[in-house]
Design a protein around this motif. Structure first.
Motif, PDB file in Angstrom:
ATOM      1  N   ALA A   1     113.226  -2.693 -27.679  1.00 30.59           N
ATOM      2  CA  ALA A   1     112.738  -1.294 -28.006  1.00 30.59           C
ATOM      3  C   ALA A   1     113.537  -0.273 -27.435  1.00 30.59           C
ATOM      4  N   ALA A   2     113.874  -0.309 -26.131  1.00 29.09           N
ATOM      5  CA  ALA A   2     114.686   0.796 -25.463  1.00 29.09           C
ATOM      6  C   ALA A   2     114.886   0.224 -24.231  1.00 29.09           C
ATOM      7  N   PRO A   3     116.127   0.767 -23.505  1.00 29.96           N
ATOM      8  CA  PRO A   3     116.447   0.192 -22.474  1.00 29.96           C
ATOM      9  C   PRO A   3     115.828   0.509 -21.144  1.00 29.96           C
ATOM     10  N   THR A   4     114.879   1.413 -21.290  1.00 29.12           N
ATOM     11  CA  THR A   4     114.177   2.184 -20.159  1.00 29.12           C
ATOM     12  C   THR A   4     112.913   1.898 -19.931  1.00 29.12           C
ATOM     13  N   THR A   5     112.316   2.378 -18.750  1.00 26.51           N
ATOM     14  CA  THR A   5     111.044   2.300 -18.687  1.00 26.51           C
ATOM     15  C   THR A   5     110.394   3.883 -18.014  1.00 26.51           C
ATOM     16  N   SER A   6     109.111   4.034 -18.775  1.00 31.98           N
ATOM     17  CA  SER A   6     108.441   5.223 -17.735  1.00 31.98           C
ATOM     18  C   SER A   6     109.156   6.588 -18.194  1.00 31.98           C
TER      19      SER A   6
ATOM     20  N   VAL B   1     106.051  15.491 -19.887  1.00 31.81           N
ATOM     21  CA  VAL B   1     106.459  15.579 -18.508  1.00 31.81           C
ATOM     22  C   VAL B   1     105.340  15.869 -17.726  1.00 31.81           C
ATOM     23  N   GLY B   2     105.046  15.234 -16.703  1.00 31.99           N
ATOM     24  CA  GLY B   2     103.916  15.101 -15.728  1.00 31.99           C
ATOM     25  C   GLY B   2     102.667  14.340 -16.365  1.00 31.99           C
ATOM     26  N   GLY B   3     103.107  13.664 -17.404  1.00 34.15           N
ATOM     27  CA  GLY B   3     101.790  13.152 -18.039  1.00 34.15           C
ATOM     28  C   GLY B   3     101.737  11.657 -17.546  1.00 34.15           C
ATOM     29  N   GLU B   4     100.644  10.857 -18.127  1.00 35.77           N
ATOM     30  CA  GLU B   4     100.607   9.487 -18.024  1.00 35.77           C
ATOM     31  C   GLU B   4     101.167   8.381 -18.985  1.00 35.77           C
ATOM     32  N   ARG B   5     101.992   9.161 -19.996  1.00 37.37           N
ATOM     33  CA  ARG B   5     102.104   8.429 -21.354  1.00 37.37           C
ATOM     34  C   ARG B   5     103.264   7.712 -20.866  1.00 37.37           C
ATOM     35  N   ASN B   6     103.434   6.915 -19.999  1.00 34.97           N
ATOM     36  CA  ASN B   6     104.818   6.212 -19.533  1.00 34.97           C
ATOM     37  C   ASN B   6     104.681   4.910 -19.473  1.00 34.97           C
ATOM     38  N   TRP B   7     105.607   4.289 -20.316  1.00 39.92           N
ATOM     39  CA  TRP B   7     105.569   2.663 -20.595  1.00 39.92           C
ATOM     40  C   TRP B   7     106.941   2.140 -20.517  1.00 39.92           C
ATOM     41  N   ASP B   8     106.985   0.746 -20.349  1.00 41.29           N
ATOM     42  CA  ASP B   8     108.285   0.092 -20.315  1.00 41.29           C
ATOM     43  C   ASP B   8     108.517  -0.547 -21.590  1.00 41.29           C
ATOM     44  N   TYR B   9     109.591  -0.193 -22.062  1.00 38.64           N
ATOM     45  CA  TYR B   9     109.940  -0.578 -23.512  1.00 38.64           C
ATOM     46  C   TYR B   9     111.021  -1.827 -23.657  1.00 38.64           C
ATOM     47  N   ARG B  10     111.224  -2.332 -22.572  1.00 39.66           N
ATOM     48  CA  ARG B  10     112.478  -3.164 -22.268  1.00 39.66           C
ATOM     49  C   ARG B  10     112.110  -4.576 -22.675  1.00 39.66           C
TER      50      ARG B  10
ATOM     51  N   THR C   1     106.050 -14.871 -22.291  1.00 42.73           N
ATOM     52  CA  THR C   1     104.839 -14.432 -23.196  1.00 42.73           C
ATOM     53  C   THR C   1     104.092 -13.448 -21.962  1.00 42.73           C
ATOM     54  N   GLU C   2     104.348 -13.713 -20.656  1.00 41.25           N
ATOM     55  CA  GLU C   2     103.708 -12.938 -19.766  1.00 41.25           C
ATOM     56  C   GLU C   2     104.369 -11.829 -19.213  1.00 41.25           C
ATOM     57  N   LEU C   3     103.607 -10.598 -19.729  1.00 40.53           N
ATOM     58  CA  LEU C   3     104.524  -9.438 -19.332  1.00 40.53           C
ATOM     59  C   LEU C   3     103.608  -8.405 -18.770  1.00 40.53           C
ATOM     60  N   LYS C   4     102.869  -8.836 -17.570  1.00 40.29           N
ATOM     61  CA  LYS C   4     101.771  -8.165 -16.960  1.00 40.29           C
ATOM     62  C   LYS C   4     102.264  -6.725 -16.351  1.00 40.29           C
ATOM     63  N   GLU C   5     101.588  -5.749 -16.761  1.00 33.39           N
ATOM     64  CA  GLU C   5     101.753  -4.291 -16.227  1.00 33.39           C
ATOM     65  C   GLU C   5     101.509  -3.937 -14.694  1.00 33.39           C
ATOM     66  N   MET C   6     102.361  -3.477 -14.092  1.00 33.54           N
ATOM     67  CA  MET C   6     102.225  -2.830 -12.692  1.00 33.54           C
ATOM     68  C   MET C   6     102.827  -1.592 -12.597  1.00 33.54           C
ATOM     69  N   GLU C   7     102.260  -0.850 -11.711  1.00 34.97           N
ATOM     70  CA  GLU C   7     102.728   0.467 -11.384  1.00 34.97           C
ATOM     71  C   GLU C   7     103.632   0.497 -10.010  1.00 34.97           C
TER      72      GLU C   7
ATOM     73  N   SER D   1     106.709  12.646 -13.182  1.00 32.33           N
ATOM     74  CA  SER D   1     105.878  11.901 -14.278  1.00 32.33           C
ATOM     75  C   SER D   1     105.376  10.595 -13.801  1.00 32.33           C
ATOM     76  N   ARG D   2     104.333  10.478 -12.975  1.00 35.66           N
ATOM     77  CA  ARG D   2     103.430   9.070 -12.686  1.00 35.66           C
ATOM     78  C   ARG D   2     102.573   8.817 -13.585  1.00 35.66           C
ATOM     79  N   PRO D   3     102.324   7.493 -13.717  1.00 36.29           N
ATOM     80  CA  PRO D   3     102.764   6.308 -12.845  1.00 36.29           C
ATOM     81  C   PRO D   3     104.231   5.846 -13.527  1.00 36.29           C
ATOM     82  N   VAL D   4     105.009   5.266 -12.727  1.00 40.54           N
ATOM     83  CA  VAL D   4     106.097   4.600 -13.067  1.00 40.54           C
ATOM     84  C   VAL D   4     105.542   3.047 -13.255  1.00 40.54           C
ATOM     85  N   ARG D   5     105.875   2.599 -14.493  1.00 42.41           N
ATOM     86  CA  ARG D   5     105.228   1.160 -15.002  1.00 42.41           C
ATOM     87  C   ARG D   5     106.358   0.156 -15.254  1.00 42.41           C
ATOM     88  N   ILE D   6     106.078  -0.949 -14.831  1.00 41.88           N
ATOM     89  CA  ILE D   6     106.956  -2.147 -15.152  1.00 41.88           C
ATOM     90  C   ILE D   6     106.038  -3.172 -15.796  1.00 41.88           C
TER      91      ILE D   6
END
Length: 613
Positions: A250-255, A260-269, A323-329, A339-344
């Protein structure tokens, strides 16, 4: 060093990974060796700890410009200053794998002074594993080696340098006509690359890479208006394709934040079924049937052989089918501009999103029609998918926008369940495949009636996000695009009119840009605001263009809206997921969803304008 605006970046890559190169010559994001590997340079997410690889003049009056070598993904950064002018050429060679059959990462940065004499500084400060793993820095004849237990990188250079803070700093001067080459490569035991790459070899690799991209884009069959932007979008989508499996990220970046400064930060890799199915459509529109077929082969492996009532598809998969893409901060990183959190990872992989079945079956239908016909065995798998949809289409789900609030009967999810049945029936008829035609038609009719009767709001004269709601949803604009209704159906014209009202009047259109939904009316389970969604604006263009073939005023509106939207691309023609209040890029970057929507809307708008002479 302050954070660069998201729109200040360009990308280079080799269809295994991507580097984000800022307009000032700094590589601030790079995962090695693959898209979803931990970052080695991550200044994008923590300016102090994240790590970067920068080459820049040591003067205060430098002006920077960037552009792609025509028809390629080779990037040129131009430095202009009182000392003179220089060009930095960045690329990742696209070559066959070595004799071991393994891909080895290689990044080439070639610096040439074209006028005057310029003092430069190079800083290469890796921060392995998202700045979690310490590393050793060692000086060798060919340059410097950065080592951890899991990864070893060589920075090849013939310039003097010093080791500082476990990174490398080099100060040097180049005069008019001088060229120097820096190569960052992944080392393996017994690697023969532990030597400096000559200017001659760098030139050879440059030519090989330029030829590869030009040969690829030459296959594009699009010859309409806005060809340069369509080509750039196609080249970007190709960069976001994982060569070993055919998966499309979807995109090569995460978070990168949606606020800016919000929590809507996701991993799109990762590879979303939805995004990738739309990308297949875009590729096939342009004549790239091989890319579409490769992705279908990837998908067929992940949905093959399911049984029972458990959902047969995940929303997304890893680029290798994981299939396992568990989200971590990652709490130690401050995030882009704080802009926290940084998620993978991404917990949305566990959601139920019914729309993906329609998008997948539609992609299979298109591949069968324009690419290679599917086999009877593949049809059996498709049939099982559609039978599952017949049994489960009435469930609530999280929908296309992956809400983290409560599930609902989202209109778009029902629409795409209808698409799954419709394309399945068309495919069965076209290929004379055996199936329960009458049963499928019955369910298709039930879904159609459900949408028309329950998802239409007579007071708003618009389709809404879910039954009983007064919230609008940009995804309903896809109804004519998937042939659910005519583009000039009164209900679609009413929906167009409703979404094009300003947000303060309940609509979604602001500054000629479209929000995906109104946050004041949609509880998505998250705090904060977000920008307008670029893909939604392109959807609006396409919906207006299709209707505009019969209503000239709507066609003119689509044309103007598209031209305005092109103005929100960055300096090298790239888009993030969203556009903010002041026109700034927000969200992960660049986003495949946006670029495939640009291709589709350009294709259909050009077609509509062409029919009017």
């Amino acid at each position: 060093m302050a954070y660069q605006p998201i729109e200040n970046y360009a990308i280079i890559g080799d269809m295994h990974t991507v580097a984000l190169v800022a307009i000032n010559g700094s590589i601030d994001w790079l995962c090695i060796p693959f898209f979803d590997s931990p970052s080695v340079f991550g200044a994008l997410l923590d300016d102090e700890k994240g790590g970067r690889f920068q080459i820049t003049p040591r003067v205060t009056d430098v002006r920077c410009k960037q552009f792609y070598w025509p028809g390629t993904n080779v990037l040129i950064t131009r430095f202009l200053s009182s000392q003179g002018a220089a060009e930095l050429t960045d690329f990742m060679p696209v070559e066959p794998v070595n004799e071991t059959g393994l891909h080895r990462f290689r990044l080439i940065r070639r610096l040439t002074v074209v006028r005057g004499a310029i003092d430069f500084i190079l800083e290469c400060r890796p921060a392995f594993n998202y700045a979690l793993d310490p590393h050793q820095t060692e000086r060798i004849t060919a340059g410097a080696v950065f080592s951890t237990e899991k990864l070893k990188l060589l920075l090849s250079t013939d310039k003097p340098f010093e080791i500082s803070k476990n990174g490398v700093v080099s100060r040097f001067t180049l005069r008019e006509g001088d060229t120097t080459v820096f190569v960052l490569s992944q080392m393996t035991p017994g690697s023969e690359w532990a030597m400096h790459t000559s200017n001659k070899e760098a030139e050879r690799l440059f030519r090989v890479t330029v030829d590869y991209w030009r040969d690829w884009i030459a296959q594009c069959q699009y010859s309409g208006r806005w060809r340069e932007m369509v080509y750039r979008s196609a080249l970007t989508l190709k960069l976001l394709t994982f060569k070993p499996t055919g998966a499309i990220i979807a995109a090569p970046t995460t978070s990168l934040p949606e606020e800016v400064g919000g929590e809507r930060n996701w991993d799109y890799r990762f590879s979303w079924i939805r995004d990738s199915a739309f990308t297949i459509y875009a590729f096939m529109r342009l004549g790239f049937t091989e890319e579409a077929q490769r992705y279908m082969e990837f998908l067929s492996k992940v949905y093959r052989g399911f049984s029972g009532d458990k959902p047969p598809l995940q929303v997304m998969y890893g680029i290798d089918g994981k299939t396992e893409l568990k989200e971590m901060e990652l709490h130690h990183l401050e995030g882009y501009k704080g802009s926290r959190p940084v998620r993978i990872g991404n917990n949305a992989y566990k959601q139920l999103q019914l729309d993906i079945y329609g998008e997948l079956v539609d992609a299979i239908y298109l591949c069968n029609k324009y690419g290679a016909p599917i086999s009877y065995e593949e049809w059996q798998e498709v049939k099982r998918l559609i039978d599952w949809v017949c049994r489960h289409w009435q469930q609530e789900d999280e929908g296309i926008w992956e809400v983290r609030g409560r599930r609902r009967h989202f209109t778009y999810s029902k629409l795409m369940c209808w698409v799954a049945l419709d394309r399945g029936l068309r495919l069965a008829e076209k290929r004379s495949f055996p199936t329960d035609v009458s049963g499928w038609r019955k369910v298709r009719n039930e879904i159609y009636t459900y949408i028309l009767e329950k998802c239409w709001n007579p007071r708003l004269k618009s389709f809404v996000q879910y039954p009983g709601s007064d919230a609008l949803d940009a995804a309903t604009l896809l109804m004519p695009m998937v042939f659910f209704v005519s583009p000039t159906d009164p209900k679609i014209l009413g929906t167009l009119e409703a979404v094009m009202r300003p947000p303060q009047e309940g609509g979604l259109l602001a500054n000629n840009l479209l929000y995906r939904y109104n946050l004041d009316k949609t509880a998505d389970g998250l705090r904060g605001r977000e920008g307008t969604f670029n893909i939604c604006t392109f959807w609006l263009v396409e919906a207006l263009a299709r209707a505009g073939q019969f209503k000239s005023d709507l066609l003119e509106e689509a044309h103007l809206l598209f031209e305005r939207m092109l103005g929100f691309a960055n300096h090298v023609g790239l888009y993030a997921e969203q556009t903010g209040f002041s026109g700034e890029a927000l969200g992960n970057f660049p986003q495949a969803f946006t670029h495939l929507a640009l291709i589709s809307s350009a294709y259909n708008l050009d077609k509509a304008l062409g029919t009017r002479g």
